[in-house]
Design a protein around this motif. Structure first.
Motif, PDB file in Angstrom:
ATOM      1  N   GLN A   1       0.845  -1.181   0.000  1.00 35.47           N
ATOM      2  CA  GLN A   1       0.000   0.000   0.000  1.00 35.47           C
ATOM      3  C   GLN A   1       0.889   1.242   0.000  1.00 35.47           C
ATOM      4  OE1 GLN A   1      -2.764   0.041   3.228  1.00 35.47           O
ATOM      5  NE2 GLN A   1      -4.088   1.586   2.308  1.00 35.47           N
ATOM      6  N   VAL A   2       0.445   2.263  -0.734  1.00 32.19           N
ATOM      7  CA  VAL A   2       1.206   3.512  -0.832  1.00 32.19           C
ATOM      8  C   VAL A   2       0.328   4.647  -0.346  1.00 32.19           C
ATOM      9  CG1 VAL A   2       2.425   5.070  -2.393  1.00 32.19           C
ATOM     10  CG2 VAL A   2       2.509   2.606  -2.793  1.00 32.19           C
ATOM     11  N   GLN A   3       0.926   5.549   0.409  1.00 30.25           N
ATOM     12  CA  GLN A   3       0.199   6.704   0.913  1.00 30.25           C
ATOM     13  C   GLN A   3       0.926   7.990   0.546  1.00 30.25           C
ATOM     14  OE1 GLN A   3      -0.067   5.843   5.145  1.00 30.25           O
ATOM     15  NE2 GLN A   3      -2.152   5.104   4.876  1.00 30.25           N
ATOM     16  N   LEU A   4       0.144   9.046   0.371  1.00 31.15           N
ATOM     17  CA  LEU A   4       0.694  10.370   0.125  1.00 31.15           C
ATOM     18  C   LEU A   4       0.317  11.263   1.295  1.00 31.15           C
ATOM     19  CD1 LEU A   4      -0.202  10.931  -3.641  1.00 31.15           C
ATOM     20  CD2 LEU A   4       1.876   9.972  -2.682  1.00 31.15           C
ATOM     21  N   ARG A  19       5.100  27.103   0.671  1.00 27.77           N
ATOM     22  CA  ARG A  19       5.701  25.914   0.061  1.00 27.77           C
ATOM     23  C   ARG A  19       4.936  24.688   0.521  1.00 27.77           C
ATOM     24  NH1 ARG A  19      11.722  23.179   0.347  1.00 27.77           N
ATOM     25  NH2 ARG A  19      10.972  22.500   2.398  1.00 27.77           N
ATOM     26  N   LEU A  20       4.422  23.956  -0.460  1.00 29.80           N
ATOM     27  CA  LEU A  20       3.740  22.698  -0.186  1.00 29.80           C
ATOM     28  C   LEU A  20       4.732  21.544  -0.344  1.00 29.80           C
ATOM     29  CD1 LEU A  20       0.429  23.206  -2.214  1.00 29.80           C
ATOM     30  CD2 LEU A  20       0.978  23.972   0.103  1.00 29.80           C
ATOM     31  N   SER A  21       4.528  20.513   0.452  1.00 28.47           N
ATOM     32  CA  SER A  21       5.347  19.319   0.292  1.00 28.47           C
ATOM     33  C   SER A  21       4.449  18.090   0.258  1.00 28.47           C
ATOM     34  CB  SER A  21       6.370  19.195   1.416  1.00 28.47           C
ATOM     35  OG  SER A  21       5.726  18.982   2.658  1.00 28.47           O
ATOM     36  N   CYS A  22       4.914  17.066  -0.426  1.00 23.18           N
ATOM     37  CA  CYS A  22       4.184  15.808  -0.544  1.00 23.18           C
ATOM     38  C   CYS A  22       5.189  14.671  -0.489  1.00 23.18           C
ATOM     39  CB  CYS A  22       3.402  15.766  -1.851  1.00 23.18           C
ATOM     40  SG  CYS A  22       2.522  14.218  -2.151  1.00 23.18           S
ATOM     41  N   THR A  23       4.922  13.706   0.370  1.00 22.46           N
ATOM     42  CA  THR A  23       5.805  12.559   0.526  1.00 22.46           C
ATOM     43  C   THR A  23       5.027  11.276   0.293  1.00 22.46           C
ATOM     44  OG1 THR A  23       7.157  13.717   2.155  1.00 22.46           O
ATOM     45  CG2 THR A  23       7.352  11.318   2.076  1.00 22.46           C
ATOM     46  N   ALA A  24       5.562  10.445  -0.577  1.00 19.49           N
ATOM     47  CA  ALA A  24       4.986   9.119  -0.821  1.00 19.49           C
ATOM     48  C   ALA A  24       5.719   8.092   0.022  1.00 19.49           C
ATOM     49  CB  ALA A  24       5.104   8.756  -2.301  1.00 19.49           C
ATOM     50  N   SER A  25       4.957   7.221   0.647  1.00 18.63           N
ATOM     51  CA  SER A  25       5.577   6.181   1.459  1.00 18.63           C
ATOM     52  C   SER A  25       4.789   4.894   1.323  1.00 18.63           C
ATOM     53  CB  SER A  25       5.635   6.601   2.935  1.00 18.63           C
ATOM     54  OG  SER A  25       4.339   6.791   3.445  1.00 18.63           O
ATOM     55  N   GLY A  26       5.453   3.800   1.618  1.00 21.40           N
ATOM     56  CA  GLY A  26       4.783   2.505   1.541  1.00 21.40           C
ATOM     57  C   GLY A  26       5.554   1.523   0.694  1.00 21.40           C
ATOM     58  N   ASP A  27       4.834   0.562   0.192  1.00 18.43           N
ATOM     59  CA  ASP A  27       5.434  -0.564  -0.504  1.00 18.43           C
ATOM     60  C   ASP A  27       5.309  -0.355  -2.013  1.00 18.43           C
ATOM     61  OD1 ASP A  27       4.907  -4.185  -0.436  1.00 18.43           O
ATOM     62  OD2 ASP A  27       6.700  -2.967  -0.808  1.00 18.43           O
ATOM     63  N   TYR A  28       6.325   0.250  -2.619  1.00 16.46           N
ATOM     64  CA  TYR A  28       6.291   0.475  -4.058  1.00 16.46           C
ATOM     65  C   TYR A  28       7.658   0.200  -4.650  1.00 16.46           C
ATOM     66  CZ  TYR A  28       8.420   4.980  -2.912  1.00 16.46           C
ATOM     67  OH  TYR A  28       9.246   5.963  -2.430  1.00 16.46           O
ATOM     68  N   PHE A  29       7.664  -0.024  -5.959  1.00 17.82           N
ATOM     69  CA  PHE A  29       8.914  -0.290  -6.669  1.00 17.82           C
ATOM     70  C   PHE A  29       9.563   0.997  -7.150  1.00 17.82           C
ATOM     71  CE2 PHE A  29      12.050  -2.352  -9.099  1.00 17.82           C
ATOM     72  CZ  PHE A  29      12.066  -1.811 -10.378  1.00 17.82           C
ATOM     73  N   CYS A  95      -1.945  16.493  -4.105  1.00 15.43           N
ATOM     74  CA  CYS A  95      -0.752  15.857  -4.647  1.00 15.43           C
ATOM     75  C   CYS A  95      -1.155  14.563  -5.348  1.00 15.43           C
ATOM     76  CB  CYS A  95       0.223  15.542  -3.515  1.00 15.43           C
ATOM     77  SG  CYS A  95       1.716  14.658  -4.015  1.00 15.43           S
ATOM     78  N   LYS A  96      -0.543  14.288  -6.474  1.00 10.02           N
ATOM     79  CA  LYS A  96      -0.759  13.030  -7.180  1.00 10.02           C
ATOM     80  C   LYS A  96       0.575  12.367  -7.453  1.00 10.02           C
ATOM     81  CE  LYS A  96      -1.829  12.510 -11.664  1.00 10.02           C
ATOM     82  NZ  LYS A  96      -2.609  12.483 -12.932  1.00 10.02           N
ATOM     83  N   ALA A  97       0.606  11.049  -7.310  1.00  4.84           N
ATOM     84  CA  ALA A  97       1.816  10.283  -7.611  1.00  4.84           C
ATOM     85  C   ALA A  97       1.466   9.109  -8.508  1.00  4.84           C
ATOM     86  CB  ALA A  97       2.471   9.773  -6.335  1.00  4.84           C
ATOM     87  N   GLN A  98       2.336   8.852  -9.475  1.00  6.62           N
ATOM     88  CA  GLN A  98       2.208   7.690 -10.349  1.00  6.62           C
ATOM     89  C   GLN A  98       3.464   6.849 -10.190  1.00  6.62           C
ATOM     90  OE1 GLN A  98       1.594  10.274 -13.834  1.00  6.62           O
ATOM     91  NE2 GLN A  98      -0.254   9.091 -14.252  1.00  6.62           N
ATOM     92  N   GLY A  99       3.272   5.552 -10.211  1.00 11.55           N
ATOM     93  CA  GLY A  99       4.438   4.687 -10.043  1.00 11.55           C
ATOM     94  C   GLY A  99       4.071   3.239 -10.224  1.00 11.55           C
ATOM     95  N   TYR A 100       4.940   2.381  -9.747  1.00 10.24           N
ATOM     96  CA  TYR A 100       4.744   0.944  -9.828  1.00 10.24           C
ATOM     97  C   TYR A 100       4.829   0.347  -8.429  1.00 10.24           C
ATOM     98  CZ  TYR A 100       5.565   1.476 -14.823  1.00 10.24           C
ATOM     99  OH  TYR A 100       5.483   1.853 -16.140  1.00 10.24           O
ATOM    100  N   TYR A 101       3.861  -0.531  -8.133  1.00  9.17           N
ATOM    101  CA  TYR A 101       3.940  -1.323  -6.915  1.00  9.17           C
ATOM    102  C   TYR A 101       5.080  -2.337  -7.043  1.00  9.17           C
ATOM    103  CZ  TYR A 101      -0.725   0.404  -5.660  1.00  9.17           C
ATOM    104  OH  TYR A 101      -1.797   1.191  -5.340  1.00  9.17           O
TER     105      TYR A 101
END
Length: 120
Positions: A1-4, A19-29, A95-101
Motif C-alpha cells: 500500500q502507498v500513501q501520500l 511551500r507545499l510538500s508531498c511525501t509518498a511512502s509505503g510498498d512500491y517499486f 498531490c498526485k503520484a504515479q508509479g509501480y507497486y
C-alpha cells in the motif's frame, strides 16, 4: 500500500509565498511522476504543476513564473514553491503520484489535499 502525505498549506496575504510538500511512502517499486492539482468550486480538478522522473516539468499557464515544482532528496518527495500568490490561487491543492507497486502494477494515487487561502 502507498500513501501520500501533504503539508504546507495555510493562510497568506496576496503577494506572499507558501511551500507545499508531498511525501509518498509505503510498498512500491518506483515513483515515475508526481504533481500538484487544484479543484476550483464547480470545476474539474486542474493541473498546477507536474514533475516526471526524468526531470520534465509542466505548469499551468496561470502559475508560470510564480510557482516552481521540485524534487526532494529522493524521488518520493515533491515540493511546490508558490510565490506572488493571488486570491484566485485560493483552493485545495492535491498531490498526485504515479508509479509501480512491487508487483510491477502501475498506480495513480491522490493525497487528501491541503487548503491554500490567499486573502488580506
Amino acid at each position: 500500500q502507498v500513501q501520500l502525505v501533504e503539508s504546507g498549506g495555510g493562510l497568506v496575504q496576496p503577494g506572499g509565498s507558501l511551500r507545499l510538500s508531498c511525501t509518498a511512502s509505503g510498498d512500491y517499486f518506483a515513483i515515475i511522476g508526481m504533481g500538484w492539482y487544484r479543484q476550483p468550486p464547480g470545476k474539474q480538478r486542474e493541473l498546477v504543476a507536474t514533475l516526471n522522473r526524468g526531470g520534465g516539468r509542466e505548469y499551468a499557464d496561470s502559475v508560470k513564473g510564480r510557482f516552481a515544482i521540485s524534487r526532494g532528496g529522493a524521488d518520493n518527495v515533491v515540493y511546490l514553491q508558490m510565490n506572488s500568490l493571488k486570491p484566485e490561487d485560493t483552493d485545495v491543492y492535491y498531490c498526485k503520484a504515479q508509479g509501480y507497486y512491487t508487483n510491477r502494477r502501475i498506480f495513480e494515487l491522490w493525497g487528501q489535499g491541503t487548503q491554500v487561502t490567499v486573502s488580506s
